[in-house]
Design an enzyme around this catalytic site. Structure first.
Site, short mmCIF file in Angstrom:
data_model
loop_
_atom_site.label_atom_id
_atom_site.label_comp_id
_atom_site.label_asym_id
_atom_site.label_seq_id
_atom_site.Cartn_x
_atom_site.Cartn_y
_atom_site.Cartn_z
N GLY A 3 49.98 43.88 42.36
CA GLY A 3 49.45 45.23 42.16
C GLY A 3 48.10 45.20 41.48
N ALA A 4 47.89 44.22 40.58
CA ALA A 4 46.64 44.19 39.82
C ALA A 4 45.79 42.95 40.06
CB ALA A 4 46.95 44.33 38.33
N SER A 5 46.35 41.91 40.65
CA SER A 5 45.50 40.75 40.96
C SER A 5 45.98 40.11 42.26
CB SER A 5 45.54 39.72 39.82
OG SER A 5 46.75 39.01 39.84
N THR A 6 45.11 39.27 42.81
CA THR A 6 45.47 38.54 44.03
C THR A 6 45.02 37.10 43.85
OG1 THR A 6 45.39 38.58 46.44
CG2 THR A 6 43.34 39.11 45.32
N GLN A 7 45.81 36.16 44.41
CA GLN A 7 45.51 34.74 44.25
C GLN A 7 45.39 34.05 45.61
OE1 GLN A 7 46.56 36.53 41.05
NE2 GLN A 7 48.39 36.04 42.21
N GLU A 53 49.09 31.27 37.77
CA GLU A 53 49.81 32.12 38.74
C GLU A 53 49.57 31.60 40.16
OE1 GLU A 53 48.74 36.23 38.34
OE2 GLU A 53 50.37 36.92 39.63
N1 LIG Z 1 55.93 48.77 50.39
C1 LIG Z 1 56.41 48.11 49.39
N2 LIG Z 1 55.61 47.86 48.37
C2 LIG Z 1 56.11 47.20 47.34
C3 LIG Z 1 57.44 46.74 47.31
N3 LIG Z 1 57.63 46.09 46.15
C4 LIG Z 1 56.47 46.14 45.49
N4 LIG Z 1 55.54 46.84 46.21
C5 LIG Z 1 54.17 47.13 45.85
O1 LIG Z 1 53.40 45.98 46.21
C6 LIG Z 1 52.43 45.70 45.22
C7 LIG Z 1 52.63 44.33 44.71
O2 LIG Z 1 53.90 44.22 44.17
P1 LIG Z 1 54.24 42.95 43.30
O3 LIG Z 1 53.95 41.74 44.09
O4 LIG Z 1 55.58 43.14 42.73
O5 LIG Z 1 53.11 43.09 42.18
P2 LIG Z 1 53.21 42.74 40.65
O6 LIG Z 1 53.80 41.41 40.51
O7 LIG Z 1 53.86 43.85 39.94
O8 LIG Z 1 51.67 42.74 40.25
P3 LIG Z 1 50.76 41.55 39.67
O9 LIG Z 1 50.98 41.51 38.22
O10 LIG Z 1 49.39 41.91 40.05
O11 LIG Z 1 51.21 40.31 40.36
C8 LIG Z 1 52.60 46.79 44.17
O12 LIG Z 1 51.67 47.80 44.50
C9 LIG Z 1 53.99 47.31 44.37
O13 LIG Z 1 54.08 48.67 44.02
C10 LIG Z 1 58.26 47.02 48.42
O14 LIG Z 1 59.42 46.66 48.48
N5 LIG Z 1 57.70 47.72 49.44
CA LIG Z 2 53.04 39.34 41.04
#
Ligand SMILES: Nc1nc2c(ncn2[C@@H]2O[C@H](COP(=O)(O)OP(=O)(O)OP(=O)(O)O)[C@@H](O)[C@H]2O)c(=O)[nH]1
Ligand SMILES: [Ca+2]
Length: 554
Positions: free
Chosen positions: A263-267, A234
């Site tokens: 939401g659950a990990s950071t890279q 990732e």
């Molecule tokens: N404020 C805001 N938050 C968002 C938006 N889209 C996603 N998020 C939040 O930002 C965080 C990261 O979103 P994503 O990058 O889509 O995360 P993900 O790919 O589902 O999670 P991973 O599997 O950890 O990569 C999550 O808490 C989402 O609820 C947006 O348009 N606005």
């Molecule tokens: Ca992601």
């Protein structure tokens, strides 16, 4: 009719016809004067005779004059004609070599599903069929956000995981020309949400993957698999994406580090000049003939949703109820179940947490205290390497420019902190966190309450992760660029994943066109201008002095 030329008088004598007794044409430089001696001619027949005479005289005159004045005239014309012919051959040859093979534009397509912890997104990419090995060619043409939560949330009704993708996959069918469907690869990569589910229950995570696999196979595309990608992949693919889109590989310039907050990990991923001490954090790439030694690490449970659970669990264990949370606005109050926090595999079950079923989560709005609370979810106390970020993970000092995307962008953009210094960001964030909840809700009536309530926490978490966790000091802060897209394509791991799986980033530099585009255009324009000039010159030589004469006579 008979025409006699007399050198002596520079005159032509024309024998008589049926009605003309004699015509005397006299040439003085380029002017031809004609005297007619007529007996019984009509004006019309005199004119006709005059034209005949004029043509004959002029042609004879030109040839004689040219031969006399310029013996190189004919060879010169032949030479120019050869030059024009060579020029045309050169133009055609350059165009053929430069644009080889000359074919009408054909696009190919690829689909990648990003099955994240919070939601799934479907990306459609497109590239020119003949130029797949040239960098900067693949572009995102469509993004579709799947409604609802991520696929890992379907653990208790796995069959719905696949069905949840229907709307976006139907859109993909519309976006991609039908005749390309069968050869369009479709990949699904699941990230931290599914990694956590696999940790909790491997069989359920397999069932969820089977559900999405079965569903994707009902589509006419070229199904290429659904799998959970590793945190290292990732990070690496996110790094490839930002550098591919910035054209850094092709131009062999310094690469850009990648910061992804899910939401659950950071890279965190970047090229380091220092030795990467821990093998699991080291990746080696050879791309377009250049070697890259890249550092990467993915922190599972440090995406912003799981980090919030860690911070709340931490506070629940150490504070009295109701939970007065400095990372939420004053006036904020929400009833929560302890289970909503403790059920996450990131939150190791603690007896203190299970002693209550529900609790009231109350905002206390204090940036400084929030920073202290957030810091407590990081462990800075042990490190068995030369230097660590946190939780005993090796990290060399950050180097160069960084692109920070996903939630790094959503949050910092909402808080209007994307171009502030670290100090300004802290100051503004402190003020924002202490703003009453009612005022916040009133100022942003259209933003989802869940997002709105968490921006204070998320902002403080981002600053803490970047400054305390990764050691982006005040002077390095300006090297972080909060980005969502680069040239119309989303920054994220999906593009890098597809480029890798379709072998579109070769280890060695592909054959470049013989000329750079600007050089090609310049040469073509210069050659064309030269040909036009030669052509005009040639016309002039053929025509002159006839053209000049005709002007005088007519
Ligand atoms: N404020 C805001 N938050 C968002 C938006 N889209 C996603 N998020 C939040 O930002 C965080 C990261 O979103 P994503 O990058 O889509 O995360 P993900 O790919 O589902 O999670 P991973 O599997 O950890 O990569 C999550 O808490 C989402 O609820 C947006 O348009 N606005
Ligand atoms: Ca992601």
């Amino acid at each position: 009719m008979q025409i006699i030329y007399s050198d002596q008088f520079s005159q032509w004598y024309v024998g008589t016809g049926e009605c003309l007794d004699s015509i005397v044409a006299k040439r003085q430089q380029s002017v031809l004067s004609v005297n007619f001696a007529t007996s019984s001619c009509s004006v019309r027949s005199v004119q006709a005779r005059f034209v005949e005479l004029w043509l004959y005289v002029i042609q004879r005159d030109i040839t004689a004059e040219m031969k006399e004045k310029n013996p190189w005239h004919r060879p010169l014309i032949i030479f120019i004609a050869i030059l024009i012919a060579l020029g045309i051959i050169a133009l055609v040859a350059t165009a053929v070599v430069q644009n080889k093979p000359l074919q009408p534009q054909k696009y190919k397509y690829g689909i990648v599903l990003d099955a994240g912890s919070s939601h799934t997104a479907v990306y459609i990419y497109r590239w020119q069929a003949e130029k797949e090995n040239n960098t900067g060619m693949v572009q995102q043409i469509h993004e579709c956000d799947v409604k609802g939560k991520g696929i890992s949330s379907y653990s208790s009704s796995v069959e719905r995981a696949g069905l949840s993708l229907r709307e976006c996959m139907e859109e993909a069918k519309e976006e991609i020309p039908i005749w390309r469907h069968r050869e369009t690869p479709v990949y699904l990569g699941a990230t931290a949400g599914m990694r956590l589910l696999r940790k909790e229950n491997a069989s359920v995570s397999d069932q969820v993957l089977s559900s999405v696999e079965g569903f994707l196979q009902t589509y006419p595309f070229l199904y290429q698999g659904a799998r959970i990608i590793s945190g290292q992949e990732e990070g690496a693919y996110g790094w490839i994406t930002v550098n591919y889109l910035s054209d850094n590989f092709h131009k062999a310039r310094a690469t850009m580090g990648a910061l992804d907050l899910g939401g659950a990990s950071t890279q965190i991923t970047f090229v380091s000049q220092q030795q990467v001490e821990s093998p699991e954090n080291s990746i080696y790439f050879r791309l377009y003939g250049k070697d890259y030694h890249v550092y990467t690490h993915s922190f599972l449970c440090y995406g912003k949703d799981q980090a919030l659970k860690l911070a709340m669990a931490q506070q629940l264990q150490t504070s009295d109820l109701p939970l007065r949370d400095p990372c939420f606005h004053p006036g904020y109050s929400q009833e929560r179940t302890v289970e909503s926090v403790s059920s996450s595999p990131c939150v190791s079950g603690s007896p203190a947490l299970s002693s209550h079923a529900n609790f009231t989560h109350v905002g206390a709005g204090n940036g400084t205290l929030c920073h202290s609370a957030v810091r407590r979810i990081f462990n800075f106390s042990h490190c068995e390497w030369g230097r660590c970020s946190f939780n005993g993970v090796f990290q060399p000092p950050v180097e160069g420019q960084f692109g920070a995307f996903s939630a790094f962008y959503f949050v910092m953009n909402f808080l209007n902190l994307t171009s502030d210094t670290l100090e300004e960001s802290k100051e503004k964030l402190g003020q924002y966190c202490s703003t009453p909840w009612a005022e916040i809700k009133q100022s942003y009536p259209h933003i989802k309450e869940k997002y709105l309530a968490e921006y204070c926490f998320s902002g403080v978490y981002i600053l803490t992760l970047l400054e305390d966790g990764y050691s982006f000091t005040s002077d390095k802060w300006k090297d972080i660029h909060f980005i969502k897209k680069i040239g119309g394509s989303a920054a994220g791991w999906t593009l890098g994943y597809m480029l890798n799986l379709t072998n579109m980033i070769p280890a060695e530099a592909p054959d470049a066109p013989p000329l750079p585009h600007a050089g090609y255009v310049t040469i073509m324009v210069l050659f064309s201008l030269l040909l036009v000039v030669l052509l005009l010159l040639c016309l002039k030589l053929f025509c002159w002095p006839a053209c000049t004469r005709s002007k005088h006579i007519i």
